[in-house]
Design an enzyme around this catalytic site. Structure first.
Site, PDB file in Angstrom:
ATOM      1  N   HIS A 165       0.853  -1.190   0.000  1.00 20.29           N
ATOM      2  CA  HIS A 165       0.000   0.000   0.000  1.00 20.29           C
ATOM      3  C   HIS A 165       0.888   1.240   0.000  1.00 20.29           C
ATOM      4  O   HIS A 165       1.942   1.259   0.627  1.00 20.29           O
ATOM      5  CB  HIS A 165      -0.896   0.011   1.253  1.00 20.29           C
ATOM      6  CG  HIS A 165      -2.074   0.898   1.139  1.00 20.29           C
ATOM      7  ND1 HIS A 165      -2.009   2.243   1.383  1.00 20.29           N
ATOM      8  CD2 HIS A 165      -3.348   0.650   0.762  1.00 20.29           C
ATOM      9  CE1 HIS A 165      -3.203   2.787   1.190  1.00 20.29           C
ATOM     10  NE2 HIS A 165      -4.035   1.839   0.811  1.00 20.29           N
ATOM     11  N   ASP A 207      -7.876  -5.358  -0.014  1.00 22.02           N
ATOM     12  CA  ASP A 207      -8.305  -6.206  -1.133  1.00 22.02           C
ATOM     13  C   ASP A 207      -7.885  -7.663  -0.987  1.00 22.02           C
ATOM     14  O   ASP A 207      -8.284  -8.500  -1.802  1.00 22.02           O
ATOM     15  CB  ASP A 207      -7.735  -5.635  -2.440  1.00 22.02           C
ATOM     16  CG  ASP A 207      -8.330  -4.263  -2.730  1.00 22.02           C
ATOM     17  OD1 ASP A 207      -7.571  -3.310  -2.945  1.00 22.02           O
ATOM     18  OD2 ASP A 207      -9.573  -4.151  -2.685  1.00 22.02           O
TER      19      ASP A 207
HETATM   20  C1  SDX Z   1      -6.266   0.142  -2.781  1.00 25.61           C
HETATM   21  O1  SDX Z   1      -4.445   4.650  -1.939  1.00 25.61           O
HETATM   22  C2  SDX Z   1      -5.416   4.041  -1.293  1.00 25.61           C
HETATM   23  O2  SDX Z   1      -5.811   4.418  -0.187  1.00 25.61           O
HETATM   24  C3  SDX Z   1      -5.997   2.838  -2.018  1.00 25.61           C
HETATM   25  C4  SDX Z   1      -7.006   1.998  -1.252  1.00 25.61           C
HETATM   26  C5  SDX Z   1      -8.294   2.771  -0.971  1.00 25.61           C
HETATM   27  O3  SDX Z   1      -8.994   2.418  -0.008  1.00 25.61           O
HETATM   28  O4  SDX Z   1      -8.630   3.674  -1.801  1.00 25.61           O
HETATM   29  O5  SDX Z   1      -6.448   1.568  -0.015  1.00 25.61           O
HETATM   30  C6  SDX Z   1      -7.427   0.771  -2.071  1.00 25.61           C
HETATM   31  O6  SDX Z   1      -6.015   0.488  -3.910  1.00 25.61           O
HETATM   32  C7  SDX Z   1      -5.381  -0.830  -2.056  1.00 25.61           C
HETATM   33  C8  SDX Z   1      -4.146  -1.296  -2.898  1.00 25.61           C
HETATM   34  C9  SDX Z   1      -4.617  -2.401  -3.837  1.00 25.61           C
HETATM   35  N1  SDX Z   1      -3.563  -2.734  -4.836  1.00 25.61           N
HETATM   36  C10 SDX Z   1      -2.928  -3.930  -4.768  1.00 25.61           C
HETATM   37  O7  SDX Z   1      -3.091  -4.758  -3.878  1.00 25.61           O
HETATM   38  C11 SDX Z   1      -2.009  -4.181  -5.954  1.00 25.61           C
HETATM   39  C12 SDX Z   1      -0.668  -4.757  -5.454  1.00 25.61           C
HETATM   40  N2  SDX Z   1       0.040  -3.716  -4.723  1.00 25.61           N
HETATM   41  C13 SDX Z   1       0.875  -2.850  -5.441  1.00 25.61           C
HETATM   42  O8  SDX Z   1       0.910  -2.794  -6.775  1.00 25.61           O
HETATM   43  C14 SDX Z   1       1.452  -1.687  -4.655  1.00 25.61           C
HETATM   44  O9  SDX Z   1       1.746  -2.136  -3.396  1.00 25.61           O
HETATM   45  C15 SDX Z   1       0.597  -0.435  -4.578  1.00 25.61           C
HETATM   46  C16 SDX Z   1       0.189   0.037  -5.936  1.00 25.61           C
HETATM   47  C17 SDX Z   1      -0.623  -0.689  -3.756  1.00 25.61           C
HETATM   48  C18 SDX Z   1       1.428   0.658  -3.914  1.00 25.61           C
HETATM   49  O10 SDX Z   1       2.499   0.907  -4.745  1.00 25.61           O
HETATM   50  P1  SDX Z   1       3.600   2.028  -4.378  1.00 25.61           P
HETATM   51  O11 SDX Z   1       3.278   2.699  -3.103  1.00 25.61           O
HETATM   52  O12 SDX Z   1       3.804   2.881  -5.580  1.00 25.61           O
HETATM   53  O13 SDX Z   1       4.871   1.171  -4.056  1.00 25.61           O
HETATM   54  P2  SDX Z   1       5.921   0.723  -5.132  1.00 25.61           P
HETATM   55  O14 SDX Z   1       5.216   0.223  -6.361  1.00 25.61           O
HETATM   56  O15 SDX Z   1       6.913   1.826  -5.282  1.00 25.61           O
HETATM   57  O16 SDX Z   1       6.586  -0.537  -4.411  1.00 25.61           O
HETATM   58  C19 SDX Z   1       7.633  -0.350  -3.465  1.00 25.61           C
HETATM   59  C20 SDX Z   1       8.426  -1.648  -3.537  1.00 25.61           C
HETATM   60  C21 SDX Z   1       8.838  -2.030  -4.962  1.00 25.61           C
HETATM   61  O17 SDX Z   1      10.005  -2.828  -4.864  1.00 25.61           O
HETATM   62  P3  SDX Z   1      11.450  -2.109  -5.172  1.00 25.61           P
HETATM   63  O18 SDX Z   1      11.352  -1.458  -6.532  1.00 25.61           O
HETATM   64  O19 SDX Z   1      11.652  -1.111  -4.048  1.00 25.61           O
HETATM   65  O20 SDX Z   1      12.451  -3.262  -5.133  1.00 25.61           O
HETATM   66  O21 SDX Z   1       7.600  -2.739  -3.087  1.00 25.61           O
HETATM   67  C22 SDX Z   1       7.394  -3.648  -4.149  1.00 25.61           C
HETATM   68  C23 SDX Z   1       7.718  -2.918  -5.430  1.00 25.61           C
HETATM   69  O22 SDX Z   1       8.135  -3.825  -6.452  1.00 25.61           O
HETATM   70  N3  SDX Z   1       5.978  -4.043  -4.102  1.00 25.61           N
HETATM   71  C24 SDX Z   1       5.538  -5.279  -4.264  1.00 25.61           C
HETATM   72  C25 SDX Z   1       4.139  -5.211  -4.071  1.00 25.61           C
HETATM   73  N4  SDX Z   1       3.788  -3.949  -3.820  1.00 25.61           N
HETATM   74  C26 SDX Z   1       4.926  -3.226  -3.837  1.00 25.61           C
HETATM   75  N5  SDX Z   1       6.173  -6.429  -4.563  1.00 25.61           N
HETATM   76  C27 SDX Z   1       5.412  -7.542  -4.655  1.00 25.61           C
HETATM   77  N6  SDX Z   1       4.053  -7.563  -4.472  1.00 25.61           N
HETATM   78  C28 SDX Z   1       3.396  -6.416  -4.181  1.00 25.61           C
HETATM   79  N7  SDX Z   1       2.072  -6.425  -4.014  1.00 25.61           N
END
Ligand code: SDX
Length: 429
Positions: free
Chosen positions: A306, A364
């Protein structure tokens, strides 16, 4: 609120910027004068460190796993209140008295039906259209029917539009579901509460009586509470940006629905359940954990991570607890997907990759399991998220419209394209 200053020094320039404290949470540096005084922009793709507005509605502390709606902890609202009360709280800022709640509930109930001509929209879609595509189209089309609640600058029309959106989203969502399975639409039954009415519109058929299971109705009502608002997330920011141009509320909510659909946002509940189904059994979890950690693989654990929560999403905890309640009530026992989900969570939370990046289950992760148990197909999961989030979108839109300082949102950019150059004729290329 205390005001102090931040100093920005660049080259021979020094700029003093006002710092504003909120009632709780991070302070902000007001960079409004930056471009005027330095000719520079800030740069923050994804708005990781950017506050887009001032708001009094929802507060999230990502490190502590705290979520407050108008100051009330989500846990207290989810276990003691109901969704209609939460809608009132988000819209008006205070919990309603008994009389206020009764009147508000009556106002919502009286708007549950949609214009009869709108039902013709559905037959224009393919039966296998994704229900979110239907929602985006049909909600946007509400602008073509409710002309008496389009004037943003008339508080009465703003309120009618707000009530209409909250009241009609379940009806439209249920119609999208019924259309997808070839069953007749079920009209709202206003003697039922909001969530019971929704379950009946989704699962009743004209051929027989339908009795709402109070445990399931309570569960969907709690799910709606958990999804109602979440400060300036992507879809809420979309609604605010659309609203800042003066677009009508129905068009703004349609924009929010479109943004919510993405798998990185509200579409993650559908993607998470599909992922759990693809994993299938506990012994295949290590393969997926490895894929999620691999830099060469775009796969991510859906329902994990998140932007704000760097600890357990408090909503996920409540969702997990409610999942067990519903599965027990339905006598489903341990759904294999729940077993995979719980083992996946256990493994991920002990893995250095996830610990280092503070990746925890989010709202989720478990929601798909409970929604599947309630009888919804995967394609309806994000639709239900949209039904619940409509009150949050509307409350945030209303707060922005009523803010005397609001202006059209218009970000700038860091331009790295071609400097000015002259056109060359086709023959000369
Ligand atoms: C919702 O914003 C809100 O409040 C949203 C929400 C709401 O109520 O409105 O809470 C609802 O959207 C919840 C989130 C649902 N999405 C997912 O579950 C999809 C999977 N999660 C991600 O794609 C990700 O975690 C996000 C999009 C939710 C957040 O992404 P960020 O904050 O931009 O973080 P990032 O992509 O920069 O990741 C940081 C690191 C990265 O690794 P490095 O490049 O540092 O090596 O964490 C890793 C990412 O690759 N990472 C994950 C991951 N999420 C982040 N690696 C594996 N699996 C994951 N799910």
């Amino acid at each position: 609120m205390t005001h102090n200053k931040a100093t920005l020094t660049y080259g021979d320039k020094t700029l003093e910027l006002a710092v504003r404290e909120g009632s709780i949470g991070p302070a902000v540096v007001d960079i409004g004068p930056l471009f005027r005084d330095t000719g520079m922009f800030t740069y923050d793709p994804g708005f990781v460190s950017t506050a887009s507005c001032e708001s009094k509605i929802t507060y999230v502390d990502g490190d502590e796993g705290v979520l407050l709606y108008r100051g009330y902890p989500i846990e207290q609202l989810a276990f003691n209140g109901d969704f209609i009360e939460t809608c009132y709280l988000l819209l008006y800022g205070e919990l309603p008295t008994a009389a206020e709640k009764t009147e508000f509930d009556h106002q919502i109930t009286r708007h549950t039906m949609i214009h009869e001509q709108m039902s013709r929209f559905f037959s224009g879609f393919r039966r296998d259209a994704h229900p979110m595509a239907v929602m985006v189209g049909t909600v946007g089309a509400m602008s073509a029917f409710y002309h008496d609640s389009l004037d943003l600058f008339d508080p009465k029309q703003r309120m009618v539009a707000s009530l209409r959106m909250i009241a009609k989203m379940p009806t439209i969502a249920a119609m999208a579901y019924k259309y997808s399975i070839g069953q007749p639409f079920i009209y709202p039954l206003n003697s039922l509460d909001y969530s019971s009415n929704f379950l009946r519109m989704c699962f009743a058929v004209p051929a027989e009586d339908y009795v709402v299971n109070p445990i399931l109705s309570r569960a969907i009502d709690r799910i709606f509470i958990l999804h109602a608002d979440h400060e300036q997330n992507a879809s809420t920011s979309t609604v605010r940006l659309a609203g800042s141009s003066g677009a009508n509320p129905f068009a703004c909510i349609a924009a929010g629905i479109a943004c919510l659909w993405g798998p990185a946002h509200g579409g993650a509940n559908e993607a998470a359940l599909n992922m759990l189904a693809e994993i299938g059994t506990v012994d295949r979890i290590p393969e997926y954990i490895a894929r999620a950690k691999s830099k060469d693989n775009p796969f991510r654990l859906m329902g994990f991570g998140h932007r704000v929560y760097k600890s357990y999403d408090p909503r996920a905890k409540i969702m997990a607890e409610t999942t067990h309640e519903v599965l027990n009530e339905l006598g489903i026992g341990d759904d294999p997907l729940l077993e995979v989900a719980m083992e996946l969570e256990r493994i991920a939370l002990t893995d250095e990759y996830f610990i280092e990046r503070k990746l925890y289950p989010n709202i989720d992760f478990y929601s798909g399991i409970i929604l599947k148990a309630l009888g919804f197909p995967t394609s309806m999961f994000t639709v239900l998220f949209a039904v619940a989030r409509t009150v949050g979108w509307i409350a945030q839109w209303k707060e922005m419209i009523e803010d005397p300082s609001q202006k059209i949102g218009r970000p700038r950019q860091l331009y790295t394209g071609a400097p000015q150059r002259d056109y060359t004729r086709l023959d000369d290329r």
